[in-house]
Write a protein that holds these residues in place. Structure first.
Motif, PDB file in Angstrom:
ATOM      1  N   ASN A 164     -66.905 -11.755  51.451  1.00 21.30           N
ATOM      2  CA  ASN A 164     -66.384 -10.551  50.806  1.00 21.30           C
ATOM      3  C   ASN A 164     -66.499 -10.654  49.285  1.00 21.30           C
ATOM      4  OD1 ASN A 164     -65.162  -7.954  51.076  1.00 21.30           O
ATOM      5  ND2 ASN A 164     -63.251  -8.849  50.350  1.00 21.30           N
ATOM      6  N   THR A 165     -66.184 -11.812  48.743  1.00 23.71           N
ATOM      7  CA  THR A 165     -66.307 -12.029  47.301  1.00 23.71           C
ATOM      8  C   THR A 165     -67.763 -11.913  46.865  1.00 23.71           C
ATOM      9  OG1 THR A 165     -64.362 -13.461  47.274  1.00 23.71           O
ATOM     10  CG2 THR A 165     -65.908 -13.705  45.445  1.00 23.71           C
TER      11      THR A 165
ATOM     12  N   VAL B  43     -70.183 -10.202  48.369  1.00 30.12           N
ATOM     13  CA  VAL B  43     -70.588  -8.798  48.478  1.00 30.12           C
ATOM     14  C   VAL B  43     -70.047  -7.998  47.295  1.00 30.12           C
ATOM     15  CG1 VAL B  43     -70.263  -6.691  49.845  1.00 30.12           C
ATOM     16  CG2 VAL B  43     -70.920  -8.816  50.974  1.00 30.12           C
ATOM     17  N   ASN B  44     -68.811  -8.247  46.908  1.00 27.48           N
ATOM     18  CA  ASN B  44     -68.239  -7.562  45.747  1.00 27.48           C
ATOM     19  C   ASN B  44     -69.054  -7.849  44.485  1.00 27.48           C
ATOM     20  OD1 ASN B  44     -66.200  -6.537  47.336  1.00 27.48           O
ATOM     21  ND2 ASN B  44     -64.681  -8.031  46.675  1.00 27.48           N
ATOM     22  N   ARG B  45     -69.451  -9.095  44.312  1.00 31.98           N
ATOM     23  CA  ARG B  45     -70.265  -9.459  43.137  1.00 31.98           C
ATOM     24  C   ARG B  45     -71.630  -8.783  43.185  1.00 31.98           C
ATOM     25  NH1 ARG B  45     -68.846 -15.908  42.728  1.00 31.98           N
ATOM     26  NH2 ARG B  45     -66.779 -15.618  41.835  1.00 31.98           N
ATOM     27  N   ILE B  46     -72.217  -8.710  44.365  1.00 40.14           N
ATOM     28  CA  ILE B  46     -73.517  -8.041  44.512  1.00 40.14           C
ATOM     29  C   ILE B  46     -73.388  -6.569  44.144  1.00 40.14           C
ATOM     30  CG2 ILE B  46     -75.224  -7.256  46.215  1.00 40.14           C
ATOM     31  CD1 ILE B  46     -74.762 -10.008  47.636  1.00 40.14           C
ATOM     32  N   ILE B  47     -72.332  -5.920  44.597  1.00 37.58           N
ATOM     33  CA  ILE B  47     -72.123  -4.498  44.279  1.00 37.58           C
ATOM     34  C   ILE B  47     -71.976  -4.303  42.779  1.00 37.58           C
ATOM     35  CG2 ILE B  47     -70.494  -2.577  44.488  1.00 37.58           C
ATOM     36  CD1 ILE B  47     -70.038  -3.484  47.399  1.00 37.58           C
ATOM     37  N   ILE B  48     -71.199  -5.147  42.138  1.00 36.17           N
ATOM     38  CA  ILE B  48     -70.989  -5.025  40.689  1.00 36.17           C
ATOM     39  C   ILE B  48     -72.294  -5.263  39.932  1.00 36.17           C
ATOM     40  CG2 ILE B  48     -69.839  -6.084  38.698  1.00 36.17           C
ATOM     41  CD1 ILE B  48     -67.402  -6.499  40.630  1.00 36.17           C
TER      42      ILE B  48
END
Length: 121
Positions: free
Chosen positions: A90-91, A93-98
């Motif tokens: 999850n962390t 994926v969040n970094r990839i989105i940002i």
């Protein structure tokens, strides 16, 4: 069993909430509503195509015969490990989105024609 949550991690939030969050971040970074719309559209396309894929990892774990207490301890240990892995995913994926959001803003700004003042003779 462990549960893998998708971005955003808060339960009950779907693509609409994520899009609202993306638009909020874009509004802080950009002034033009057209640019916000263009980048938000590209981000949602990215998320729909690459990040909304539900993935259910499966693995075979062969264990020797054991007592009920040992089996419960093993199950608890596995659940903790899977939960920790889910949190790391999850962390990530969040970094990839940002990172993708910043990239999309940069791409949009580089494609936008620059207005130059007219030369006076």
């Amino acid at each position: 069993m462990a549960k893998i949550t998708r971005f955003p991690a808060q339960s009950g939030q779907g693509p609409e909430a994520l899009e609202g969050l993306i638009r909020k971040y874009l509004a802080e970074m950009m002034d033009d509503p057209d640019s916000i719309e263009a980048v938000a559209e590209r981000m949602m396309f990215f998320i729909d195509n690459y990040l909304n894929i539900w993935f259910n990892p499966a693995f075979d774990l062969v264990v020797p015969p054991m007592s009920k207490e040992q089996a419960n301890a093993l199950l608890l240990s596995l659940e903790k490990g899977v939960d920790a892995a889910a949190e790391q995913i999850n962390t990530m994926v969040n970094r990839i989105i940002i990172e993708r959001l910043f990239l999309e803003v940069e791409i949009y700004q580089n494609q936008k024609p620059v207005k130059r003042p007219r030369k006076l003779l």
